[in-house]
Design a protein around this motif. Sequence first.
Motif, short mmCIF file in Angstrom:
data_model
loop_
_atom_site.label_atom_id
_atom_site.label_comp_id
_atom_site.label_asym_id
_atom_site.label_seq_id
_atom_site.Cartn_x
_atom_site.Cartn_y
_atom_site.Cartn_z
N ALA A 299 -17.66 -8.35 -4.49
CA ALA A 299 -16.67 -7.70 -5.87
C ALA A 299 -15.66 -7.08 -4.99
N ALA A 300 -15.53 -6.21 -4.03
CA ALA A 300 -15.11 -5.26 -3.34
C ALA A 300 -13.72 -6.04 -2.61
N GLN A 301 -14.51 -6.71 -1.77
CA GLN A 301 -13.47 -7.85 -1.50
C GLN A 301 -12.63 -8.64 -2.42
N SER B 154 -7.00 -5.51 -4.62
CA SER B 154 -6.54 -5.76 -3.53
C SER B 154 -6.34 -4.70 -1.56
N TRP B 155 -7.51 -3.55 -2.07
CA TRP B 155 -6.86 -2.54 -1.09
C TRP B 155 -8.48 -3.04 -0.06
N PHE B 156 -8.60 -3.89 -0.30
CA PHE B 156 -9.60 -4.59 1.17
C PHE B 156 -9.32 -4.97 1.89
N ASP B 157 -9.33 -4.23 2.79
CA ASP B 157 -8.64 -4.83 4.43
C ASP B 157 -10.20 -4.71 5.39
N PRO B 158 -10.43 -6.43 5.69
CA PRO B 158 -11.42 -6.44 6.74
C PRO B 158 -11.16 -6.07 8.32
N ASN B 159 -9.63 -5.68 8.69
CA ASN B 159 -9.57 -5.38 9.69
C ASN B 159 -9.45 -4.24 9.57
N VAL C 155 -7.53 2.17 2.00
CA VAL C 155 -6.16 3.36 1.84
C VAL C 155 -5.89 3.17 0.25
N HIS C 156 -5.43 4.40 -0.41
CA HIS C 156 -5.23 4.85 -1.49
C HIS C 156 -3.51 4.56 -1.27
N PRO C 157 -3.00 4.30 -2.33
CA PRO C 157 -1.87 4.44 -2.66
C PRO C 157 -1.20 6.25 -3.50
N ALA C 158 -0.21 6.06 -3.48
CA ALA C 158 0.71 7.42 -3.48
C ALA C 158 -0.02 8.19 -4.62
N ASN C 159 -0.59 8.59 -4.81
CA ASN C 159 -1.18 9.63 -6.22
C ASN C 159 0.45 11.05 -5.82
N PRO C 160 0.92 10.97 -7.04
CA PRO C 160 1.28 11.82 -7.51
C PRO C 160 1.10 13.06 -7.58
N LYS C 161 -0.45 13.19 -7.95
CA LYS C 161 -1.59 15.10 -8.53
C LYS C 161 -2.52 14.78 -7.23
N ARG C 162 -2.25 14.01 -6.36
CA ARG C 162 -3.48 14.49 -4.76
C ARG C 162 -2.54 14.03 -4.27
N PHE C 163 -2.55 14.99 -2.50
CA PHE C 163 -2.98 14.71 -2.04
C PHE C 163 -1.03 14.84 -0.60
N GLY C 164 -1.03 15.82 -2.01
CA GLY C 164 0.78 15.91 -1.70
C GLY C 164 1.82 14.58 -1.70
#
Length: 307
Positions: A194-196, A199-204, A224-233
């Motif tokens: 299911a994780a595969q 959209s974020w899954f990358d076997p590399n 890899v997480h897309p930009a989140n305006p409220k977290r991690f800058g």
Amino acid sequence: MRDFVWADELTDEQADAVRGLLLAARETDGRPDIEPGGSLPGEFAGPRHLLCRVGDGSSGSLAAYAHVDVQGDAFGRKVAELIVHPAHRRQGHGTEALAEVLRAATGALRVWAHGDHPASARLAGQFSLKRVRELLVMGASSAEHEWPEPELPSGVRLRTFVPGRDEQAVIDVNARAFDWHPEQSAFDVEALLAAQRESWFDPNGFFLAENADGRVIGFHWTKVHPANPKRFGGLPVGEVYVVGVDPDAQGGGLGKALTLAGLRHLRDLGLGRIILYVEGDNAPAVAVYRKLGFSTVETDVQYEKGS
């Protein structure tokens, strides 16, 4: 007027309302991880759901929502998530929703408090809930650390995950490495498949360690997480998603080598910030991550109601 409705399965209309509440919470809090138009995150899947509406009955606004995983974690403990819509906070809805969840609970129940907010601690104290678990979110700047080439134990080589071939081998290592973990120990081939599809899954970015016999003895799965305006800058971040080493292969530096391989991969993708989640009482792991430049940036807490 406040109205509570329990449901084992959400109708399309209810699911849309819950999705709207979660998206509004993300805009304010940075949590949970949900995208517009996407499905509900996995922690809100399955029975049971509590909807707290205010106003005119079923047509009123959804002020609060709770999900209770009745199947529970890997040790059978029921786990709840509770979120109040930002527009309806400080009006008692969270208190009453938690009271309803606790009234309906049979046996032990754990409730997440993401971010360890003081208001959550006060609410837990009001209901005599015990603080039983801390999940640390640690972060590091990839520009501030060298993260050298990994040094592999003799006879071990690294390669990347091959979809359709490596699932069972990874799950076998995962089961042995995380037999103590309340969530990760229940991860199986179906969940990996299911994780595969996400959209974020990358076997590399999914590294496997093989011994001289070609058997997988460890892995590092990055995310890899897309930009989140409220977290991690407000910038995209990489995550040390899961690092697992077969117990028979531990103690030779393989875990550190796998971690470094993933960190270098995420840095090479241009990600300036790397995060990871680790149990607060896992002192050896926390010590390793601190030596690699990580520090605690957030803390998630579970509170428990006794049986």
